[in-house]
Design an enzyme around this catalytic site. Structure first.
Site, PDB file in Angstrom:
ATOM      1  N   ALA A 139      -1.338  -0.493   7.387  1.00 41.74           N
ATOM      2  CA  ALA A 139      -0.794  -1.742   6.855  1.00 41.74           C
ATOM      3  C   ALA A 139       0.717  -1.592   6.771  1.00 41.74           C
ATOM      4  O   ALA A 139       1.223  -0.623   6.198  1.00 41.74           O
ATOM      5  CB  ALA A 139      -1.359  -2.024   5.469  1.00 41.74           C
ATOM      6  N   LYS A 140       1.424  -2.532   7.358  1.00 40.91           N
ATOM      7  CA  LYS A 140       2.884  -2.501   7.249  1.00 40.91           C
ATOM      8  C   LYS A 140       3.223  -3.244   5.962  1.00 40.91           C
ATOM      9  O   LYS A 140       3.497  -4.453   5.965  1.00 40.91           O
ATOM     10  CB  LYS A 140       3.520  -3.144   8.484  1.00 40.91           C
ATOM     11  CG  LYS A 140       5.020  -2.929   8.572  1.00 40.91           C
ATOM     12  CD  LYS A 140       5.524  -3.322   9.941  1.00 40.91           C
ATOM     13  CE  LYS A 140       7.043  -3.418   9.981  1.00 40.91           C
ATOM     14  NZ  LYS A 140       7.737  -2.163   9.728  1.00 40.91           N
ATOM     15  N   ALA A 141       3.118  -2.510   4.857  1.00 47.27           N
ATOM     16  CA  ALA A 141       3.260  -3.110   3.530  1.00 47.27           C
ATOM     17  C   ALA A 141       4.614  -2.743   2.934  1.00 47.27           C
ATOM     18  O   ALA A 141       5.116  -1.631   3.139  1.00 47.27           O
ATOM     19  CB  ALA A 141       2.137  -2.615   2.625  1.00 47.27           C
ATOM     20  N   TYR A 200       7.445   1.277   1.927  1.00 54.52           N
ATOM     21  CA  TYR A 200       8.829   1.579   2.297  1.00 54.52           C
ATOM     22  C   TYR A 200       9.621   2.241   1.178  1.00 54.52           C
ATOM     23  O   TYR A 200      10.771   2.639   1.393  1.00 54.52           O
ATOM     24  CB  TYR A 200       9.489   0.322   2.887  1.00 54.52           C
ATOM     25  CG  TYR A 200       8.939   0.149   4.296  1.00 54.52           C
ATOM     26  CD1 TYR A 200       9.596   0.689   5.391  1.00 54.52           C
ATOM     27  CD2 TYR A 200       7.699  -0.425   4.504  1.00 54.52           C
ATOM     28  CE1 TYR A 200       9.049   0.613   6.661  1.00 54.52           C
ATOM     29  CE2 TYR A 200       7.139  -0.502   5.774  1.00 54.52           C
ATOM     30  CZ  TYR A 200       7.822   0.022   6.843  1.00 54.52           C
ATOM     31  OH  TYR A 200       7.283  -0.020   8.101  1.00 54.52           O
TER      32      TYR A 200
END
Ligand code: PMP
Length: 325
Positions: free
Chosen positions: A158-160, A164
């Site tokens: 998941a690019k959540a 980051y």
């Protein structure tokens, strides 16, 4: 305000184009407190056949899957989101740009449970040069002391937004110590990825990249590179990479939408191979550049024409019509 956004007039917000300055959120938005958002980074290139978005369908699919993991519905199905991306580029009159769709939990109520806060979405575009600097001669990287979280703690697929924070720690440590980027290991001690890029190394003519099980984002540039390499007759393997191999490989490069293909010339001040970029890196770079410049036939269907660009920018009347629609 940063110069980065000079020339950006419109942001797509919950289905409408909104003036840049008016695209704001409430300070009690869930995402601001708990990192509850998913996003994409996409590029539009000014190809020989006109402006085109690179692998838009795959990016929208990944956005949809990232949202699914966090139990969010996109405001509309992926094809509609893709159309909204094109509309935002056209409204701002860009021929090439970086594109940032973001889907997040907005202002609803407090508490960790995100399900009672509304899902909101924005699409922003801006002009963005090479993310890791003008780096054709390669960048200097380090191995980070921060590990990538295991996928049973934070799913790397998941690019959540919350993921980051880990990337920020890696990046700050690298920059503070005089490197351009940091490479993180996973919790088993295998090489994972950079703070915002996947990684490839070359060993005896073979291209090797860590598998998804090494806590990394399923990068779209990563898959592009694997396809281009195979098309060029270069063998590609997904296999666990140990830290030592970073110092003994023949070539090393990073891949990502923002970073594109960035050769690495040293790891922890040890030079990589014998000169940068190496032979296979140069082949991949050349093929990649041909695709994004539209110099070769788009044989994999990777480029979506932006269409309808009115030269140097949309007239504001047209955008206002759209806003009031
Ligand atoms: N890993 C991370 C952590 C990233 O943020 C990115 C950039 N999106 C990548 C890998 C590369 O992914 P892509 O090629 O899809 O941009």
């Amino acid at each position: 305000m940063s110069d980065l956004f000079a020339g950006v007039r419109w942001i797509w917000m919950n289905g409408k184009l909104v003036e840049f300055e008016k695209a704001t959120v409430h300070v009690m938005s869930h995402a601001l407190h708990y990192g509850s958002g998913v996003f994409e980074g996409i590029r539009c290139y000014n190809t020989r056949r006109g402006p085109a978005v690179f692998r838009l369908t795959e990016h929208m699919r990944r956005l949809e899957l990232s949202a699914k993991i966090y139990r969010m519905d996109l405001p509309m199905p992926a094809p509609g989101m893709a159309e909204a991306v094109l509309e935002t580029i056209r409204a701002n009159g860009f021929e090439s740009c970086y594109i940032r769709p973001l889907v997040y939990r907005g202002f609803g109520t407090m508490g960790v449970n995100p399900l009672r806060s509304p899902v909101e979405s924005v699409i922003a575009v801006w002009s963005w040069g090479k993310y890791l600097g003008d780096s054709d001669e390669g960048v200097d990287v380090c191995v980070s002391s921060w590990r990538r979280p295991p996928s049973d703690a934070l799913p790397a697929v998941a690019k959540a937004t919350g993921n980051y924070l880990n990337s920020s720690l890696i990046k700050m440590e690298a920059i503070t110590n005089g490197y351009v980027e940091g490479i993180a290991l996973d919790t088993n001690g295998n090489v994972s990825e950079g703070s915002g890029e996947n990684l490839f190394l070359v060993r005896d003519g073979l291209l090797v990249t860590p598998p998804l099980a090494s806590s990394l984002l399923h990068g779209i540039t990563r898959s592009t590179v694997m396809t281009l390499a195979r098309d060029a007759g270069i063998e590609v393997r997904e296999e666990a990479i140990s830290r030592g191999q970073l110092y003994t490989c023949d070539e090393l490069f990073l891949t990502g939408t923002a970073a594109e293909i960035t050769p690495v010339r040293s790891v922890d001040r040890q030079p990589v191979g014998s000169g940068c970029p190496g032979t296979i890196t140069s082949i991949i770079l050349r093929e990649f550049n041909r695709v994004i410049n539209g110099e070769t036939e788009d044989r994999h269907g990777w480029l979506t024409p932006v269409g309808g660009l009115a030269g140097s920018g949309v007239d504001s009347g047209a955008a206002e019509d759209r806003m009031s629609a």
